[in-house]
Design an enzyme around this catalytic site. Sequence first.
Site, PDB file in Angstrom:
ATOM      1  N   ASP A   1       8.588 -16.321  26.917  1.00  0.00           N
ATOM      2  CA  ASP A   1       9.712 -15.694  27.621  1.00  0.00           C
ATOM      3  C   ASP A   1      10.998 -15.952  26.850  1.00  0.00           C
ATOM      4  O   ASP A   1      11.297 -17.095  26.507  1.00  0.00           O
ATOM      5  CB  ASP A   1       9.893 -16.301  29.029  1.00  0.00           C
ATOM      6  CG  ASP A   1       8.845 -15.809  30.021  1.00  0.00           C
ATOM      7  OD1 ASP A   1       8.281 -14.717  29.792  1.00  0.00           O
ATOM      8  OD2 ASP A   1       8.598 -16.513  31.007  1.00  0.00           O
TER       9      ASP A   1
ATOM     10  N   ASP B   1       3.352 -21.283  29.358  1.00  0.00           N
ATOM     11  CA  ASP B   1       4.045 -20.357  28.462  1.00  0.00           C
ATOM     12  C   ASP B   1       5.125 -21.148  27.733  1.00  0.00           C
ATOM     13  O   ASP B   1       5.224 -22.365  27.900  1.00  0.00           O
ATOM     14  CB  ASP B   1       4.664 -19.193  29.258  1.00  0.00           C
ATOM     15  CG  ASP B   1       5.829 -19.621  30.148  1.00  0.00           C
ATOM     16  OD1 ASP B   1       6.125 -20.833  30.228  1.00  0.00           O
ATOM     17  OD2 ASP B   1       6.460 -18.731  30.755  1.00  0.00           O
TER      18      ASP B   1
ATOM     19  N   ASP C   1       9.333 -20.976  26.998  1.00  0.00           N
ATOM     20  CA  ASP C   1      10.553 -20.299  27.439  1.00  0.00           C
ATOM     21  C   ASP C   1      11.722 -20.666  26.529  1.00  0.00           C
ATOM     22  O   ASP C   1      11.938 -21.844  26.233  1.00  0.00           O
ATOM     23  CB  ASP C   1      10.905 -20.735  28.870  1.00  0.00           C
ATOM     24  CG  ASP C   1       9.728 -20.637  29.830  1.00  0.00           C
ATOM     25  OD1 ASP C   1       9.384 -19.504  30.223  1.00  0.00           O
ATOM     26  OD2 ASP C   1       9.137 -21.680  30.183  1.00  0.00           O
TER      27      ASP C   1
HETATM   28  P1  GTP Z   1       5.018 -23.925  32.869  1.00  0.00           P
HETATM   29  O1  GTP Z   1       5.447 -22.736  32.078  1.00  0.00           O
HETATM   30  O2  GTP Z   1       3.870 -23.631  33.762  1.00  0.00           O
HETATM   31  O3  GTP Z   1       4.786 -25.117  32.034  1.00  0.00           O
HETATM   32  O4  GTP Z   1       6.198 -24.351  33.866  1.00  0.00           O
HETATM   33  P2  GTP Z   1       7.690 -23.846  33.846  1.00  0.00           P
HETATM   34  O5  GTP Z   1       8.466 -24.782  34.688  1.00  0.00           O
HETATM   35  O6  GTP Z   1       8.177 -23.633  32.454  1.00  0.00           O
HETATM   36  O7  GTP Z   1       7.587 -22.479  34.630  1.00  0.00           O
HETATM   37  P3  GTP Z   1       8.051 -20.997  34.227  1.00  0.00           P
HETATM   38  O8  GTP Z   1       7.879 -20.727  32.789  1.00  0.00           O
HETATM   39  O9  GTP Z   1       7.327 -20.087  35.157  1.00  0.00           O
HETATM   40  O10 GTP Z   1       9.568 -20.930  34.613  1.00  0.00           O
HETATM   41  C1  GTP Z   1      10.555 -21.703  33.987  1.00  0.00           C
HETATM   42  C2  GTP Z   1      11.775 -21.752  34.834  1.00  0.00           C
HETATM   43  O11 GTP Z   1      12.387 -20.490  34.880  1.00  0.00           O
HETATM   44  C3  GTP Z   1      11.489 -22.141  36.271  1.00  0.00           C
HETATM   45  O12 GTP Z   1      12.474 -23.034  36.689  1.00  0.00           O
HETATM   46  C4  GTP Z   1      11.653 -20.879  37.070  1.00  0.00           C
HETATM   47  O13 GTP Z   1      12.221 -21.137  38.321  1.00  0.00           O
HETATM   48  C5  GTP Z   1      12.596 -20.090  36.213  1.00  0.00           C
HETATM   49  N1  GTP Z   1      12.302 -18.667  36.288  1.00  0.00           N
HETATM   50  C6  GTP Z   1      11.120 -18.068  36.111  1.00  0.00           C
HETATM   51  N2  GTP Z   1      11.235 -16.744  36.234  1.00  0.00           N
HETATM   52  C7  GTP Z   1      12.535 -16.515  36.481  1.00  0.00           C
HETATM   53  C8  GTP Z   1      13.307 -15.344  36.678  1.00  0.00           C
HETATM   54  O14 GTP Z   1      12.810 -14.234  36.671  1.00  0.00           O
HETATM   55  N3  GTP Z   1      14.651 -15.515  36.847  1.00  0.00           N
HETATM   56  C9  GTP Z   1      15.244 -16.734  36.854  1.00  0.00           C
HETATM   57  N4  GTP Z   1      16.557 -16.824  37.043  1.00  0.00           N
HETATM   58  N5  GTP Z   1      14.538 -17.850  36.690  1.00  0.00           N
HETATM   59  C10 GTP Z   1      13.217 -17.742  36.512  1.00  0.00           C
HETATM   60 MN    MN Z   2       7.333 -22.123  31.235  1.00  0.00          MN
HETATM   61 MN    MN Z   3       8.233 -18.623  31.822  1.00  0.00          MN
END
Ligand code: GTP
Ligand code: MN
Ligand code: MN
Length: 403
Positions: free
Chosen positions: A327, A210, A212
């Site tokens: 996100d 995704d 972020d």
């Molecule tokens: P990919 O998207 O798979 O490439 O990996 P990513 O590391 O970007 O994972 P992800 O998008 O799922 O999450 C990004 C970061 O946000 C990670 O460090 C998670 O721990 C954190 N995170 C995800 N969901 C939440 C949440 O609901 N609250 C908080 N505080 N942190 C979150």
């Molecule tokens: Mn991500």
């Molecule tokens: Mn995410």
Amino acid sequence: QINEAAAVVFSVPSYACQRRTTLQNHNTVLTEALSLLAENAELNEEDGRAIAFRRSEAVLKALPKAVTNLADLRGLPCLGEHSLKIIKASRKGCDVLKDGVSSEVETTRQSDRYKALKVLTGIFGVGAKTADRWIKMGISTLHQLQASGETLNQAQQAGLEHYEDLNQPVAKAEADAIGDVVQKVVLSVLPGALITLIGGFRRGKPTGHDVDFLITHPEEGREVGLLPKVASLLKSQGFLLYQKTTRNSYLESDDGPARLSSNMDRFERCFSIFKLEMNPGTTRSGTPRSSSRTESQSDDHSPQTPGGVHENGLDSRRRSWRAVRVDLVVSPISQFAFALLGWTGSKLFEREMRRWAGHEKAMSLSSHALYDTKQRRYLRAASEEEIFAHLGLEYIPPSERNA
Ligand code: GTP
Ligand code: MN
Ligand code: MN
């Protein structure tokens, strides 16, 4: 101990937040084996097991070279009995077979339950619990799910509809293209706002599941109420296939940082499915579908296998757009450093940092704040560097947080 002399002595601290973990992994065969078992444990909600596998995976990811000798493993932290067994079996496999993996890993990978859990949780909005319930009802494919008459919530409907796209990795260039759109819209609503790419892309990953973004404004309070406006503008411009905007409802799970009653409810986030035009200059077959949501009504898509979902009944190769999970998170500037740190990941790095704070420093870290239990006060920070310093940790930049 003939190998004694040849053994490399790796010195690895035990918390992932004490180590530098780049994307360069010298032990992919081993880490992929452990990762699969971790994932399987996560899908089965065996949290303790999952974390144990994730920790051993992360230790191997942090090594500066390949493990060639079992003696290399001596003194390494976090390697439990089970992980060591997997490592030994995988290693043997490597030597003999080239791509060998332990039989437990292979058995898991090929098990009906693992495959079904993967397929079902591959639907946006479906977690391990829902998938387990469906499997117990005899549903283990998308086809069976559709035929079952199970009621899906809006997120799951959108997830099913865009299944194929959402299970394709997102490239950095796509993340940047989305960033441009988000930036324009955010700035039109709130001039002076700051938009930062977070998550895996901030750690330098070339792809992600995704995209972020963290949004803030240098003037405290100006960010309040921003997200609903941004979401509705993006929607009216045809960029959103799905969105759910919430006040912060995230409950830090494992190490339970302090509840920040007054700050908590100021956090906003938006989970969305973004419609990304792929060839802006070259629209094919007339006009690209615009803002209307005709696709959400179409019932004619016929998912067969995970790869066989046809969105809008159109072959994905003939569309000029793709769906991408996006996100958006908004934080007040006073919490920005904590939000930035907390949302950059990796997940294990975050979890380890919170564990370090709690177990080693009697502090409580969240994406909002750092609380010192002994001093009974919150510790301010305007940058990630300051948070590491408060925690008595050497600063680790995002590109080295790939634990
Ligand atoms: P990919 O998207 O798979 O490439 O990996 P990513 O590391 O970007 O994972 P992800 O998008 O799922 O999450 C990004 C970061 O946000 C990670 O460090 C998670 O721990 C954190 N995170 C995800 N969901 C939440 C949440 O609901 N609250 C908080 N505080 N942190 C979150
Ligand atoms: Mn991500
Ligand atoms: Mn995410």
